[in-house]
Design a protein around this motif. Structure first.
Motif, mmCIF file in Angstrom:
data_model
loop_
_atom_site.group_PDB
_atom_site.id
_atom_site.type_symbol
_atom_site.label_atom_id
_atom_site.label_comp_id
_atom_site.label_asym_id
_atom_site.label_seq_id
_atom_site.Cartn_x
_atom_site.Cartn_y
_atom_site.Cartn_z
ATOM 1 N N THR A 1 0.793 -1.243 0.130
ATOM 2 C CA THR A 1 -0.146 0.107 -0.031
ATOM 3 C C THR A 1 0.837 1.231 -0.043
ATOM 4 O OG1 THR A 1 -0.049 0.049 2.540
ATOM 5 C CG2 THR A 1 -1.669 -1.066 1.044
ATOM 6 N N PRO B 1 1.546 2.064 -5.074
ATOM 7 C CA PRO B 1 0.591 1.694 -4.027
ATOM 8 C C PRO B 1 -0.542 1.023 -4.533
ATOM 9 C CG PRO B 1 0.324 3.902 -4.541
ATOM 10 C CD PRO B 1 1.475 3.443 -5.342
ATOM 11 N N VAL B 2 -0.962 0.002 -4.031
ATOM 12 C CA VAL B 2 -2.267 -0.488 -4.365
ATOM 13 C C VAL B 2 -3.097 -1.147 -3.099
ATOM 14 C CG1 VAL B 2 -1.519 -2.884 -4.933
ATOM 15 C CG2 VAL B 2 -3.828 -2.143 -5.704
ATOM 16 N N ALA B 3 -4.051 -0.953 -2.889
ATOM 17 C CA ALA B 3 -4.908 -1.289 -1.559
ATOM 18 C C ALA B 3 -4.974 -2.839 -1.451
ATOM 19 C CB ALA B 3 -6.330 -0.951 -1.639
ATOM 20 N N SER C 1 -0.039 10.571 13.053
ATOM 21 C CA SER C 1 -0.213 9.857 11.699
ATOM 22 C C SER C 1 1.371 9.961 10.925
ATOM 23 C CB SER C 1 -1.257 10.529 10.612
ATOM 24 O OG SER C 1 -1.010 11.716 10.357
ATOM 25 N N ILE C 2 1.419 9.579 9.682
ATOM 26 C CA ILE C 2 2.648 9.809 8.864
ATOM 27 C C ILE C 2 2.444 11.499 8.771
ATOM 28 C CG2 ILE C 2 3.368 9.752 6.454
ATOM 29 C CD1 ILE C 2 4.064 7.262 8.067
ATOM 30 N N PRO D 1 2.460 14.867 6.484
ATOM 31 C CA PRO D 1 2.127 15.020 5.171
ATOM 32 C C PRO D 1 3.405 15.150 4.332
ATOM 33 C CG PRO D 1 0.518 16.430 6.876
ATOM 34 C CD PRO D 1 1.849 15.622 7.543
ATOM 35 N N ALA E 1 4.281 11.705 3.486
ATOM 36 C CA ALA E 1 3.344 10.733 2.977
ATOM 37 C C ALA E 1 3.432 10.717 1.414
ATOM 38 C CB ALA E 1 1.871 11.510 2.973
ATOM 39 N N ARG E 2 3.407 9.202 0.843
ATOM 40 C CA ARG E 2 3.457 8.865 -0.516
ATOM 41 C C ARG E 2 4.879 9.320 -1.178
ATOM 42 N NH1 ARG E 2 -2.224 11.377 -2.634
ATOM 43 N NH2 ARG E 2 -3.474 10.669 -0.660
ATOM 44 N N ASN F 1 3.689 3.493 5.335
ATOM 45 C CA ASN F 1 2.224 3.411 5.511
ATOM 46 C C ASN F 1 1.853 2.296 4.670
ATOM 47 O OD1 ASN F 1 0.365 4.874 6.811
ATOM 48 N ND2 ASN F 1 -0.088 6.497 5.572
ATOM 49 N N ALA G 1 0.024 -1.025 4.826
ATOM 50 C CA ALA G 1 -1.051 -1.304 5.999
ATOM 51 C C ALA G 1 -0.583 -2.578 6.690
ATOM 52 C CB ALA G 1 -2.393 -1.628 5.087
#
Lengths: 313, 313
Positions: A115, A173-175, A234-235, A237, A240-241, A276, A278
């Motif tokens: 993810t 990323p992929v769920a 959280s991570i 911003p 993130a990504r 992140n 999951a």
């Protein structure tokens, strides 16, 4: 007139999908390749495929009792008291398809997704020359980033360690639980590259790359948590990504629910990866940190891969 | 000199997160707002918060026994033989926080995420004038797309139907089980917009928008499957990550493992949404199709919301 050279007899490469049952892309790719073997590209060696954890795939869960991709340690494989679904599956895979199994394989490609926004990359379970040689050729061909998931006492027993030469293809990323056709296409393209490299190493047409750029695992970082173990951040911003992007001292890592910023306190420039992911929540990993290194490839490392690929070698 | 006008006493709006236990963003937002109520913006009315399905949140699962967001039907709520975790939770939520509960609420905002590339949008459980009025104001303010999940005999009993005025905020793509801070910020911004609209309706400063553009649910489409029920196709690459984009007759929907392309056979232009929502796999839904419609807002619909928002109205 001399005889035409005898065509090389290559051992089949084993492709594994569904080592994690909720990563649907690997099994999907295997299904596509069964329907059309030409999908693997004109330079692919012979291949066999297997679903890593069919019981977990059927339930759309990462695993049933423990992570199959952490079961390939001598301690677990040889522990007569461990009869969990995944340890038994690891033994079965090795007995049937391992390097000394009933249908032996020497080279394995394990298909995974994440993810995290990793793009397509290769993950190695250590610094084995054979794995580094194969990965270096793939990087030479298309620039793939390489992550070495090593030296973490909590994260050992990767499936790839069960075979003498093996790489993990990781795409995100992929769920979890879905097949995204664009991620599937990235995975398939990466698989084609690795397979073509294996063929070119086996037939001697590949010259060893001089160097390979790798990201060596340093440590995992957990989210800040309260006394009850609940995340309080959280991570950040800015993280993130942004897998593979260098950070230095003071870089923001996490953002507290109370707006406190948790920063990277190390002195060294590092590269966050698996940001992140999951499935790593339960492991207490919100991201991993890696160190960028350039390694020199020894030409004999390719010879070692070549020997593994050749029948009767 | 006349008295200054009495300031309006607004009833608190109920914010729900964690109706699905593996959608972590809602609980995260609630935690942030507890730490800093000003995050909800200067125009927010008073709010209360609740975790929809705390047992599922603790397990990081969508639900334990059945989807809480399909439990709000009279049949389930009034069935004395159903004592599943989620039906009991639905009853508890209504008894405590429902419109006639011990701590009554009239207006609810339910925070959700999706693995589909929906961006930020509002989902309504039907065509109630109160919901349409509130959603229309939010759309007027920032262009939010609106999806009406209606008329599907298999998909009923949404939580929002338990209150007289309610909208679901839905944001994606984000994988299950993680908090992506950028998706969290989109969710928070959407929440601010809806809350500000509620306040402006309540205090009479909002003029009713003339029209609202909605996407009305037509049907769900399942992946093509074999006789054993295993998917034999993925979402087509041309449909992947393209929620809300119009398609017409012959548009590709799915790509078979054997490269067969499955096409949309309808005559009408439709809008796919919830493309590759991971949780819908078990429901047999790979995407939903919706029809775009423009509805006229009646000014009295805003009056109905206003009455719900005002103490003693």
């Amino acid at each position: 007139m001399p005889n035409a050279p005898c065509p090389l007899q290559l051992r089949p490469v084993l492709i594994i999908g569904g080592t994690h049952g909720n990563e649907r892309t690997g099994p999907w790719i295997i299904g596509r390749c069964k329907a059309d073997p030409l999908l693997l590209g004109p330079a692919a060696p012979p291949v066999d495929h297997v679903i890593g954890n069919p019981a977990a795939v059927a339930r759309n869960r990462r695993y049933l009792e423990r992570d199959l991709n952490r079961c390939f340690t001598p301690e677990l494989l040889e522990d007569p008291t461990d009869s969990s679904v995944e340890v038994r599956r690891a033994r079965t895979l090795l007995e049937r398809l391992g390097p000394a199994g009933a249908e032996p394989h020497q080279l394995v490609i394990d298909l995974h997704t994440t993810t995290a926004s990793m793009g397509a990359c290769l993950v190695l379970g250590g610094r084995r020359p054979t794995d580094l040689a194969l990965a270096a050729c793939a990087q030479q061909q298309c620039g793939l980033p390489i992550y070495i998931y090593e030296s973490d006492p909590c994260e050992t027993g990767f499936l790839v360690n069960g075979w003498p030469c093996a790489v993990t293809i990781e795409v995100g990323p992929v769920a979890q639980g879905i097949v995204d056709p664009l991620v599937a296409e990235q995975t398939l393209e990466t698989l084609r590259v690795v397979l073509a490299c294996a063929t070119s190493i086996a037939n001697g047409s590949r010259k060893a790359p001089e160097r390979v750029l790798v990201h060596g695992h340093i440590t995992g970082l957990d989210l800040p948590k309260d006394a009850q173990g609940n995340p309080i951040a959280s991570i950040h911003p800015e993280r993130a990504r942004r897998d593979w992007q260098a950070i230095g001292p003071g870089a923001p890592l996490f953002l507290g629910a109370d707006d406190v910023v948790y920063r990277y306190s190390g002195a060294e420039v590092v590269y966050p990866v698996f940001i992140n992911e999951a499935a790593y929540g339960e492991k207490g990993i919100a991201m991993n940190l890696a160190r960028r290194e350039t390694l020199t490839i020894q030409p004999e490392w390719l010879d070692a891969v070549r020997k593994l690929m050749l029948q009767g070698a």
